[in-house]
Motif scaffolding. Structure first.
Motif, PDB file in Angstrom:
ATOM      1  N   UNK A   1      11.717  53.068  45.324  1.00 29.39           N
ATOM      2  CA  UNK A   1      11.249  51.650  45.758  1.00 29.39           C
ATOM      3  C   UNK A   1      10.834  51.025  44.568  1.00 29.39           C
ATOM      4  N   UNK A   2      11.365  51.177  43.639  1.00 28.99           N
ATOM      5  CA  UNK A   2      11.001  50.550  42.387  1.00 28.99           C
ATOM      6  C   UNK A   2      11.125  49.044  42.370  1.00 28.99           C
ATOM      7  N   UNK A   3      12.206  48.381  42.849  1.00 27.99           N
ATOM      8  CA  UNK A   3      12.223  47.116  42.940  1.00 27.99           C
ATOM      9  C   UNK A   3      11.207  46.357  43.808  1.00 27.99           C
ATOM     10  N   UNK A   4      11.037  47.033  45.141  1.00 22.62           N
ATOM     11  CA  UNK A   4      10.051  46.480  45.930  1.00 22.62           C
ATOM     12  C   UNK A   4       8.833  46.413  45.111  1.00 22.62           C
ATOM     13  N   UNK A   5       8.223  47.713  44.597  1.00 24.02           N
ATOM     14  CA  UNK A   5       6.870  47.682  43.960  1.00 24.02           C
ATOM     15  C   UNK A   5       6.858  46.686  42.772  1.00 24.02           C
ATOM     16  N   UNK A   6       7.870  46.473  42.111  1.00 21.97           N
ATOM     17  CA  UNK A   6       7.750  45.694  40.648  1.00 21.97           C
ATOM     18  C   UNK A   6       7.696  44.132  41.327  1.00 21.97           C
ATOM     19  N   UNK A   7       8.311  43.786  42.232  1.00 22.81           N
ATOM     20  CA  UNK A   7       8.165  42.519  43.106  1.00 22.81           C
ATOM     21  C   UNK A   7       6.768  42.397  43.591  1.00 22.81           C
ATOM     22  N   UNK A   8       6.156  43.427  44.077  1.00 23.92           N
ATOM     23  CA  UNK A   8       4.871  43.076  44.639  1.00 23.92           C
ATOM     24  C   UNK A   8       3.942  43.230  43.674  1.00 23.92           C
ATOM     25  N   UNK A   9       4.070  43.952  42.643  1.00 20.89           N
ATOM     26  CA  UNK A   9       2.924  43.783  41.428  1.00 20.89           C
ATOM     27  C   UNK A   9       2.996  42.398  40.553  1.00 20.89           C
ATOM     28  N   UNK A  10       4.472  41.822  40.569  1.00 20.82           N
ATOM     29  CA  UNK A  10       4.478  40.687  39.981  1.00 20.82           C
ATOM     30  C   UNK A  10       3.804  39.458  40.860  1.00 20.82           C
ATOM     31  N   UNK A  11       3.874  39.582  42.174  1.00 21.29           N
ATOM     32  CA  UNK A  11       3.370  38.515  43.041  1.00 21.29           C
ATOM     33  C   UNK A  11       1.945  38.689  42.875  1.00 21.29           C
ATOM     34  N   UNK A  12       1.288  39.978  42.838  1.00 19.71           N
ATOM     35  CA  UNK A  12      -0.209  40.307  42.791  1.00 19.71           C
ATOM     36  C   UNK A  12      -0.409  39.547  41.399  1.00 19.71           C
ATOM     37  N   UNK A  13       0.330  39.667  40.285  1.00 18.98           N
ATOM     38  CA  UNK A  13      -0.102  39.286  39.074  1.00 18.98           C
ATOM     39  C   UNK A  13      -0.101  37.850  38.803  1.00 18.98           C
ATOM     40  N   UNK A  14       0.988  37.218  39.502  1.00 23.91           N
ATOM     41  CA  UNK A  14       0.942  35.555  39.743  1.00 23.91           C
ATOM     42  C   UNK A  14      -0.321  35.018  40.418  1.00 23.91           C
ATOM     43  N   UNK A  15      -0.660  35.878  41.485  1.00 24.04           N
ATOM     44  CA  UNK A  15      -1.674  35.245  42.318  1.00 24.04           C
ATOM     45  C   UNK A  15      -2.950  35.368  41.805  1.00 24.04           C
ATOM     46  N   UNK A  16      -3.404  36.517  40.675  1.00 21.79           N
ATOM     47  CA  UNK A  16      -4.329  36.827  39.773  1.00 21.79           C
ATOM     48  C   UNK A  16      -4.163  35.292  38.718  1.00 21.79           C
ATOM     49  N   UNK A  17      -3.083  35.238  38.028  1.00 21.69           N
ATOM     50  CA  UNK A  17      -3.244  34.151  37.392  1.00 21.69           C
ATOM     51  C   UNK A  17      -3.510  32.888  37.947  1.00 21.69           C
ATOM     52  N   UNK A  18      -2.979  32.511  39.226  1.00 27.44           N
ATOM     53  CA  UNK A  18      -3.260  31.422  39.623  1.00 27.44           C
ATOM     54  C   UNK A  18      -4.868  31.069  40.107  1.00 27.44           C
ATOM     55  N   UNK A  19      -5.375  32.141  40.460  1.00 27.09           N
ATOM     56  CA  UNK A  19      -6.845  32.277  40.914  1.00 27.09           C
ATOM     57  C   UNK A  19      -7.664  32.093  39.800  1.00 27.09           C
ATOM     58  N   UNK A  20      -7.297  32.837  38.592  1.00 23.59           N
ATOM     59  CA  UNK A  20      -7.951  32.530  37.201  1.00 23.59           C
ATOM     60  C   UNK A  20      -7.848  31.089  36.838  1.00 23.59           C
ATOM     61  N   UNK A  21      -6.826  30.217  36.882  1.00 26.51           N
ATOM     62  CA  UNK A  21      -6.558  29.065  36.424  1.00 26.51           C
ATOM     63  C   UNK A  21      -7.329  28.195  37.326  1.00 26.51           C
ATOM     64  N   UNK A  22      -7.227  28.296  38.687  1.00 26.88           N
ATOM     65  CA  UNK A  22      -8.176  27.624  39.532  1.00 26.88           C
ATOM     66  C   UNK A  22      -9.532  27.612  39.519  1.00 26.88           C
ATOM     67  N   UNK A  23      -9.993  28.977  38.876  1.00 27.29           N
ATOM     68  CA  UNK A  23     -11.553  28.958  38.791  1.00 27.29           C
ATOM     69  C   UNK A  23     -11.911  28.372  37.600  1.00 27.29           C
ATOM     70  N   UNK A  24     -10.957  28.497  36.669  1.00 29.38           N
ATOM     71  CA  UNK A  24     -11.224  27.634  35.305  1.00 29.38           C
ATOM     72  C   UNK A  24     -11.266  26.025  35.510  1.00 29.38           C
ATOM     73  N   UNK A  25     -10.136  25.663  36.258  1.00 32.46           N
ATOM     74  CA  UNK A  25     -10.321  24.246  36.773  1.00 32.46           C
ATOM     75  C   UNK A  25     -11.482  23.819  37.438  1.00 32.46           C
ATOM     76  N   UNK A  26     -12.006  24.662  38.283  1.00 29.13           N
ATOM     77  CA  UNK A  26     -13.222  24.390  39.118  1.00 29.13           C
ATOM     78  C   UNK A  26     -14.478  24.264  38.083  1.00 29.13           C
ATOM     79  N   UNK A  27     -14.559  25.354  37.262  1.00 27.51           N
ATOM     80  CA  UNK A  27     -15.570  25.300  36.303  1.00 27.51           C
ATOM     81  C   UNK A  27     -15.662  24.064  35.510  1.00 27.51           C
ATOM     82  N   UNK A  28     -14.632  23.813  34.926  1.00 30.22           N
ATOM     83  CA  UNK A  28     -14.396  22.445  34.074  1.00 30.22           C
ATOM     84  C   UNK A  28     -14.736  21.324  34.994  1.00 30.22           C
ATOM     85  N   UNK A  29     -14.349  21.296  36.273  1.00 28.29           N
ATOM     86  CA  UNK A  29     -14.754  20.065  37.037  1.00 28.29           C
ATOM     87  C   UNK A  29     -16.158  20.016  37.206  1.00 28.29           C
ATOM     88  N   UNK A  30     -16.778  21.254  37.418  1.00 27.47           N
ATOM     89  CA  UNK A  30     -18.363  21.180  37.745  1.00 27.47           C
ATOM     90  C   UNK A  30     -19.113  20.877  36.261  1.00 27.47           C
TER      91      UNK A  30
END
Length: 456
Positions: free
Chosen positions: A201-230
């Motif tokens: 299931x290597x292809x499915x797992x890679x896509x799942x991990x990539x999705x999780x990394x994208x979400x982590x990046x987006x969350x980190x970016x959002x938290x940074x933006x919120x901190x700057x706005x604050x």
């Protein structure tokens, strides 16, 4: 802003859990599919192994080739043949339902097949686990560790081929019947490791991990933006608070000098102009007070200096300011005290005077014609209850929850002067005292704002 951090982290945690749950479902589905393959491979392997054993019992022909001869036997031929008793298969002796209940055979054909296997075993040619293992490995076509087991009627192991240590956690196939006399089963135990799931299931797992990394990046970016706005909002609030605070002293000085000038002149028109100027400056001073209060709302910096206050006297002081500021607009403000006991209210005089002033000013301001305002004061065991009612334009229900938000203004009232901070200040000041505020309003019939203040 803290709640945004909590919501963001909670969302990240939920997404991570959902991704983990999705992977676990995929792993379970993979296990089910592999067990189905194992069951099919074992069934085919048992049939092939039996065919090989049966073939070994054929008699060779004169030319050295092995052949199987069959012919239809009539009842008369059967009686003449006089077969041995142990060679006769009596189908009426088989209880097919009992075989189904025990998981030995599902159909009559399967039961007959098991009896023929018994005959082959009785002739000294039992199942060959080594040969079965070779066939099973070829049919399975997977690089799994496995063990073949022979089970008795109670599914207890009586013979095995392969590894026997630590196989309790391995995946087990469905037991397949291989004999009726006595009842015997063959079963395969296979070690399906997580690594095999990862490889398949290597292809499915890679896509799942990539999705999780994208979400982590987006969350980190959002938290940074919120901190700057604050940080930006905090700096703006500090700047606004300082600027507004610095306006108080000049306004007080201007009022003092205007009062001195008004006392020194005798011209009536000039005095009226000075009075009008004083009125505008007082309005500006009240706006500054409101801004100073609301600027502290988000950081809980408001200092409340409570003292015993006569709420009637406080209401009358606010009324006098309204009468002065709106002298040019016809209005009446009635104060009705319905309390049986005239208890003093333990509150911050400065804040509650601003609350009363703001509510009464709104009642006068948003009445198109003559404004009739009623201030009702009641008291129960724990609270002083104050209501300010008018017969003005009213507030649509869809706006009634939003009017207490800072800088919010109802679209239809933009032609009126204001900044949308008055009711936000009212709610904050009342809440800081441990009270509540609500509004009941109907378009075209007016509004009633009711707030409570604890007695103690």
């Amino acid at each position: 802003m803290k709640k945004y951090y909590c919501i963001t982290i909670l969302a990240l945690l939920v997404v991570t859990l959902l991704q983990g749950y999705n992977v676990s479902l995929q792993y379970k589905e993979y296990i089910y599919k592999e067990i189905d393959k194992i069951n099919s491979a074992l069934k085919v392997s048992v049939d092939e192994e039996y065919a090989i054993r049966a073939h070994q019992n054929y008699n060779p022909h004169k030319d050295g080739k092995q052949r199987l001869y069959t012919k239809i036997m009539t009842d008369e031929d059967f009686l003449k043949a006089k077969p041995k008793k142990e060679d006769v298969i009596r189908f009426d002796e088989i209880n097919i339902q009992d075989l189904r209940d025990k998981g030995i055979a599902e159909t009559e054909a399967e039961a007959m097949g098991l009896l023929t296997k018994d005959r082959l075993t009785a002739k000294g040619n039992p199942i060959n686990l080594k040969k079965l293992s070779q066939i099973f490995k070829k049919n399975l076509n997977e690089d799994f560790s496995y063990t073949l087991l022979i089970l008795d009627e109670n599914k207890k192991v009586i013979k095995s081929y392969g590894q026997t240590k630590d196989i309790e956690t391995w995946q087990a196939s469905k037991p397949i019947g291989i004999g009726l006399k006595p009842i015997r089963f063959v079963q395969a135990k296979v070690d399906i490791t997580p690594s095999s799931f990862i490889i398949n299931s290597i292809e499915t797992l890679i896509s799942t991990i990539l999705l999780a990394l994208i979400i982590v990046f987006c969350v980190g970016y959002q938290m940074t933006a919120i901190r700057n706005k604050e940080d930006l909002l905090r700096n703006r609030e500090v700047s606004l608070h300082g600027t507004v605070h610095d306006l108080k002293a000049p306004l007080a000085s201007i009022l003092l000098k205007l009062g001195f000038i008004k006392d020194c002149i005798k011209d009536a028109d000039l005095k009226e102009m000075i009075t009008s100027s004083e009125r505008q400056i007082k309005n500006l001073a009240n706006t500054i007070k409101t801004i100073l209060i609301t600027s502290k709302a988000g950081e809980s910096k408001l200092v409340i200096n409570k003292e015993q206050v006569d709420i009637i006297e406080l209401t009358q002081q606010a009324q006098e300011q309204i009468d002065t500021n709106y002298a040019s607009k016809p209005h009446t403000i009635g104060i009705h005290d319905h309390r049986e006991e005239k208890a003093l209210v333990y509150t911050d005089k400065y804040l509650i005077e601003n609350v009363m002033h703001n509510l009464m000013e709104n009642a006068v301001k948003y009445s198109d014609k003559e404004a009739n305002v009623d201030v009702s004061i009641k008291q129960d065991e724990h609270f002083t209850i104050i209501s300010v009612s008018d017969h003005g334009v009213g507030i649509d229900k869809k706006y009634q929850k939003k009017i207490f938000e800072q800088f919010y203004r109802i679209p239809a009232t933009h032609h009126k002067s204001g900044y949308g901070i008055g009711l936000a200040m009212v709610k904050y000041a009342v809440k800081a005292h441990g009270g509540t505020i609500k509004v009941v309003s109907e378009l075209g019939k007016g509004s009633t704002f009711t707030f409570t203040l604890p007695l103690n």
